[in-house]
Design a protein around this motif. Sequence first.
Motif, PDB file in Angstrom:
ATOM      1  N   HIS A 106     -27.521 -62.319  23.584  1.00 47.94           N
ATOM      2  CA  HIS A 106     -27.369 -62.797  22.205  1.00 47.94           C
ATOM      3  C   HIS A 106     -27.201 -61.634  21.227  1.00 47.94           C
ATOM      4  O   HIS A 106     -27.980 -61.499  20.274  1.00 47.94           O
ATOM      5  CB  HIS A 106     -28.581 -63.643  21.793  1.00 47.94           C
ATOM      6  N   PRO A 107     -26.207 -60.763  21.410  1.00 49.55           N
ATOM      7  CA  PRO A 107     -26.064 -59.615  20.501  1.00 49.55           C
ATOM      8  C   PRO A 107     -25.832 -60.026  19.052  1.00 49.55           C
ATOM      9  O   PRO A 107     -26.184 -59.282  18.131  1.00 49.55           O
ATOM     10  CB  PRO A 107     -24.857 -58.866  21.073  1.00 49.55           C
ATOM     11  N   GLY A 108     -25.263 -61.221  18.858  1.00 58.05           N
ATOM     12  CA  GLY A 108     -25.027 -61.688  17.500  1.00 58.05           C
ATOM     13  C   GLY A 108     -26.288 -61.953  16.709  1.00 58.05           C
ATOM     14  O   GLY A 108     -26.250 -62.069  15.481  1.00 58.05           O
ATOM     15  N   TRP A 109     -27.426 -62.044  17.402  1.00 58.99           N
ATOM     16  CA  TRP A 109     -28.688 -62.248  16.698  1.00 58.99           C
ATOM     17  C   TRP A 109     -29.064 -61.047  15.828  1.00 58.99           C
ATOM     18  O   TRP A 109     -29.722 -61.217  14.806  1.00 58.99           O
ATOM     19  CB  TRP A 109     -29.826 -62.472  17.697  1.00 58.99           C
ATOM     20  N   VAL A 110     -28.697 -59.840  16.246  1.00 57.43           N
ATOM     21  CA  VAL A 110     -29.265 -58.640  15.618  1.00 57.43           C
ATOM     22  C   VAL A 110     -28.234 -57.669  15.044  1.00 57.43           C
ATOM     23  O   VAL A 110     -28.612 -56.765  14.283  1.00 57.43           O
ATOM     24  CB  VAL A 110     -30.171 -57.880  16.617  1.00 57.43           C
ATOM     25  N   GLY A 111     -26.964 -57.819  15.380  1.00 60.65           N
ATOM     26  CA  GLY A 111     -25.985 -56.811  14.987  1.00 60.65           C
ATOM     27  C   GLY A 111     -25.886 -56.565  13.502  1.00 60.65           C
ATOM     28  O   GLY A 111     -25.715 -55.426  13.054  1.00 60.65           O
ATOM     29  N   MET A 116     -19.979 -57.666  20.271  1.00 57.65           N
ATOM     30  CA  MET A 116     -19.465 -58.851  19.582  1.00 57.65           C
ATOM     31  C   MET A 116     -17.970 -58.773  19.289  1.00 57.65           C
ATOM     32  O   MET A 116     -17.361 -59.786  18.924  1.00 57.65           O
ATOM     33  CB  MET A 116     -20.224 -59.063  18.270  1.00 57.65           C
ATOM     34  N   ILE A 117     -17.344 -57.610  19.456  1.00 58.61           N
ATOM     35  CA  ILE A 117     -15.916 -57.488  19.146  1.00 58.61           C
ATOM     36  C   ILE A 117     -15.083 -58.454  19.992  1.00 58.61           C
ATOM     37  O   ILE A 117     -14.289 -59.232  19.444  1.00 58.61           O
ATOM     38  CB  ILE A 117     -15.442 -56.025  19.303  1.00 58.61           C
ATOM     39  N   PRO A 118     -15.218 -58.461  21.330  1.00 62.47           N
ATOM     40  CA  PRO A 118     -14.420 -59.421  22.108  1.00 62.47           C
ATOM     41  C   PRO A 118     -14.805 -60.876  21.834  1.00 62.47           C
ATOM     42  O   PRO A 118     -13.961 -61.769  21.910  1.00 62.47           O
ATOM     43  CB  PRO A 118     -14.698 -59.034  23.561  1.00 62.47           C
ATOM     44  N   VAL A 119     -16.061 -61.116  21.512  1.00 58.58           N
ATOM     45  CA  VAL A 119     -16.497 -62.481  21.192  1.00 58.58           C
ATOM     46  C   VAL A 119     -15.807 -62.967  19.918  1.00 58.58           C
ATOM     47  O   VAL A 119     -15.277 -64.086  19.857  1.00 58.58           O
ATOM     48  CB  VAL A 119     -18.029 -62.534  21.029  1.00 58.58           C
ATOM     49  N   GLU A 120     -15.818 -62.120  18.905  1.00 60.30           N
ATOM     50  CA  GLU A 120     -15.176 -62.481  17.643  1.00 60.30           C
ATOM     51  C   GLU A 120     -13.663 -62.589  17.797  1.00 60.30           C
ATOM     52  O   GLU A 120     -13.026 -63.447  17.185  1.00 60.30           O
ATOM     53  CB  GLU A 120     -15.527 -61.454  16.560  1.00 60.30           C
ATOM     54  N   ARG A 121     -13.101 -61.717  18.619  1.00 63.30           N
ATOM     55  CA  ARG A 121     -11.653 -61.791  18.832  1.00 63.30           C
ATOM     56  C   ARG A 121     -11.273 -63.129  19.474  1.00 63.30           C
ATOM     57  O   ARG A 121     -10.314 -63.783  19.055  1.00 63.30           O
ATOM     58  CB  ARG A 121     -11.189 -60.631  19.713  1.00 63.30           C
TER      59      ARG A 121
END
Length: 582
Positions: A217-222, A239-244
Amino acid sequence: MDLGDIRAWDVAGLSTLQTTLSSRGDTLTDVKSKLQSIGQLPGWQGESVHAARQKFTITADDLSDEIATVSAVQELARQTEVAVEHLQAELKKLESDAAANQMMLHDDGQVTYSTAGKEADEIEGLKRAELQIETAARALITQAADVDSDATAVLHKAASGEITAGDATSTEDIKKTGREQGSLTTDPPAPQLTPLEAKEYWDALSPEQQNYVLSQHPGWVGNVDGIPAAVRDKANRAMIPVERARLEAERKRLQDNIDDNIFGGTFTNEDAALWYVEQKLKDLDAVETELAKTISDGNPETPDRPRDLKLLVLDMTSGERGHAAVAVGNPDTADNISVTTPGFGTTVNGSLGGMIDEASNLKNEAERQLDWAGKNTTVSTVAWIGYDTPNSTGQGNFDAQRGYSDVTSETKARDAARPLATFYQGLDAAAETADPRIVALGHSYGSVATSYALQSSQGAGVDEAVFYGSPGLGEIVAAPWSSAVGPEQLGLDKGDAYVIGIDGDLIAGSGLFGGDPASNEDFVQLSSGEGTDLTGVHREGGDSHADYPRSTVLPNHERQLKMPGYNLAAIVAGSGLELREQ
């Protein structure tokens, strides 16, 4: 649950329980294996044998659930031991901090101390220590309660037979299934945490839990201010590939809708939405490009190395445009930290690379000055594009008009105030140094945003600020009231707020937002003209509104900041070498 409960938790007992359960699990596994072997009844035939085989199979299946249950409780004991050891270690640190400040840390997390005979600055320091210790204590108690709640839930399931082997058949799969049912949960940070609370939330997690957050869950803290810079960097890169992927899916959805509509996006604004999604994809490209760049140490025989960058913000959801912030160097370990807030026309795609280069040049010059002055301190410089700047580009026919309207309005500067203030506070909260110097740098419209960020937060932990190319600092938003914004309104001491203007910079002299700060004698005026700096280096002066952080290329191909940039570096470094206007 309180600190006394954490202190009294029996870690040795948890370790003994793990050993006992491991032995129990091995015994059950051995029995199950033998039952399965016996259940084959080799050499026997007939219906009675078939019934006997079924009975052995059922018994072995029952043992599968028993093995899963033992594995679950064993894993629970292991994870609880790790979590409790971490909580106890953090508690010892808090008790040591309290003792060092002659404070009493009570089991409910409250701190008491005496102020008798203390000077005002000593009392202020004690208040800061009190806030930090009490916030950390609350985080430990919250985390301990979560661990206790999880353990209770797992043990209840074990006692009621709710833990099963499921579809697992092999012994290893059965144990794995059990372990999964015995794991502690990890909660995301609560919404609206202060930066200090976010920092203590992270510190209260065990290393295993921290790794779980970063991997799952890297989006929790970035983008959470107060989380350590190295953690934010790792999380945001993940999160870069997730957001892409998310933006590409949104682009396809919008394009499909436009293609299916006889009027395209004319009456739905989906064409405009598609344009902004495409811009955010370009923003991600720009971020990846900058993070991938390397630098050479000048030796052709050694490979280039990555630049020392930390991706502190990667936000493709909260604004019309993408937001990002990149630190050059590690702000958590730096003695001096600067944050540059830009103005009109700045975008991640179009400006991040240039801002990182300028931040690198600023850091290099600040370190040169510190070396020259014999000061052994470190520097980190941050390029912050954390808000939707006024911008004249866009898909619509009226975007240029809107951009020029925005840049004459304070709305976007006021919108930037809260995220910028909490970003400053987050740097302060996450710092490993006792009291880092934080310097706010605001250029052009960014100086208006910087002013509102400082005004709205009593200075947000910032020690000094420089406003350059500034069209003004806006209205006064809180007492003390005055005819114009000054250091006091910004939460700064007199002598800690600076302005730089370049002759001929019409924006800097416009006074559009509350008057020209250069005309306020409470601000220290720094030189921008050609001349020799206090280290004996001759520098060019600034020529235009964009020239403040820029450099010139010397005959040896090295870059040298112009006089405005030299003075910015002097304030960032705290070198005492700034050149003031006479």
